[in-house]
Design a protein around this motif. Structure first.
Motif, PDB file in Angstrom:
ATOM      1  N   ASN A 151     -31.156 -23.897  12.840  1.00  0.00           N
ATOM      2  CA  ASN A 151     -31.363 -23.060  13.079  1.00  0.00           C
ATOM      3  C   ASN A 151     -31.841 -23.121  14.389  1.00  0.00           C
ATOM      4  O   ASN A 151     -33.211 -22.746  15.207  1.00  0.00           O
ATOM      5  N   VAL A 172     -34.589 -20.921  16.776  1.00  0.00           N
ATOM      6  CA  VAL A 172     -35.549 -21.151  15.526  1.00  0.00           C
ATOM      7  C   VAL A 172     -37.082 -20.523  16.583  1.00  0.00           C
ATOM      8  O   VAL A 172     -37.810 -20.793  18.077  1.00  0.00           O
ATOM      9  N   LYS A 209     -34.793 -13.710  12.949  1.00  0.00           N
ATOM     10  CA  LYS A 209     -34.882 -15.102  13.476  1.00  0.00           C
ATOM     11  C   LYS A 209     -35.737 -15.994  12.155  1.00  0.00           C
ATOM     12  O   LYS A 209     -36.231 -15.615  11.212  1.00  0.00           O
ATOM     13  N   THR A 210     -35.364 -17.350  12.179  1.00  0.00           N
ATOM     14  CA  THR A 210     -35.974 -18.047  11.617  1.00  0.00           C
ATOM     15  C   THR A 210     -37.479 -18.951  12.698  1.00  0.00           C
ATOM     16  O   THR A 210     -37.636 -19.476  12.967  1.00  0.00           O
ATOM     17  N   PRO A 219     -38.843 -11.576  10.231  1.00  0.00           N
ATOM     18  CA  PRO A 219     -38.245 -12.768  10.159  1.00  0.00           C
ATOM     19  C   PRO A 219     -37.049 -13.214   9.514  1.00  0.00           C
ATOM     20  O   PRO A 219     -37.467 -12.415   7.847  1.00  0.00           O
ATOM     21  N   SER A 220     -36.163 -13.978   9.572  1.00  0.00           N
ATOM     22  CA  SER A 220     -35.269 -13.824   8.320  1.00  0.00           C
ATOM     23  C   SER A 220     -35.739 -14.934   7.366  1.00  0.00           C
ATOM     24  O   SER A 220     -35.330 -15.428   6.027  1.00  0.00           O
ATOM     25  N   ALA A 221     -36.451 -16.246   7.912  1.00  0.00           N
ATOM     26  CA  ALA A 221     -37.075 -17.298   6.976  1.00  0.00           C
ATOM     27  C   ALA A 221     -38.390 -17.289   7.703  1.00  0.00           C
ATOM     28  O   ALA A 221     -38.402 -17.316   8.490  1.00  0.00           O
ATOM     29  N   LYS A 258     -40.284 -20.747   7.429  1.00  0.00           N
ATOM     30  CA  LYS A 258     -40.609 -22.090   6.786  1.00  0.00           C
ATOM     31  C   LYS A 258     -42.487 -22.824   7.551  1.00  0.00           C
ATOM     32  O   LYS A 258     -42.396 -22.441   8.511  1.00  0.00           O
TER      33      LYS A 258
END
Length: 166
Positions: A28, A31, A90-91, A118-120, A122
């Motif tokens: 990504n 990010v 966004k990630t 956000p899409s993901a 972490k």
């Protein structure tokens, strides 16, 4: 609580964390790095600079969302978050210094979602000390420790960064 203080090689832990974050960024490239104040923000700044990210560096203050002030004797100092990046779709790499119960991560997610969806997300932490109360696991970790509940580990800085346990 023990009076013995131990120091850890923060540079080695940061290098290990950086190595584990690298594939997350490779997957990504757009990010957004968001550091949890204060230690996570210091680490986020280093990761952001290391990877020369185009997106703005962000930081969040989670004091307003903490649910454990009365339990651990914290005194809230609610300050502003700094999220100049658009996080929608966004990630996000959420960076913190120590993952323990998971309550900081929960508070950080609450704050983060006030700024967008956000899409993901972490999770990158310098130290995972175990003993979770909430079901969170890091995607990247610099140092894993199995500590008794009465032990404390703390990142101080910003220059130099020091990781100590007592």
């Amino acid at each position: 609580m023990s009076d013995v203080t131990e120091s850890f090689d923060v540079d080695a832990a940061l290098a290990a964390l950086t190595a584990q974050v690298e594939p997350l960024i490779a997957e990504n490239p757009d990010v957004v790095v968001v550091g949890v104040e204060t230690g996570g923000a210091w680490l986020g700044e280093r990761l952001h600079a290391h990877f020369e990210l185009a997106s703005p560096l962000c930081s969040i203050n989670i004091s307003f969302y903490r649910d454990d002030f009365s339990m651990v004797g914290l005194h809230p100092s609610v300050g502003p978050s700094h999220i100049p990046a658009d996080i929608d779709g966004k990630t996000v790499i959420l960076v913190d210094d120590v993952l323990y119960t998971g309550r900081t991560v929960r508070a950080a997610l609450n704050e983060l979602f006030d700024y967008g969806r956000p899409s993901a997300v972490k999770l990158a932490v310098l130290v995972d000390r175990g003993a979770r109360e909430l079901p969170f696991a890091p995607d990247a970790v610099g140092l894993k420790l199995d500590l008794d509940r009465e032990r404390q580990i703390k990142l101080t800085g910003p220059e130099p960064l020091r990781l100590t346990m007592c």
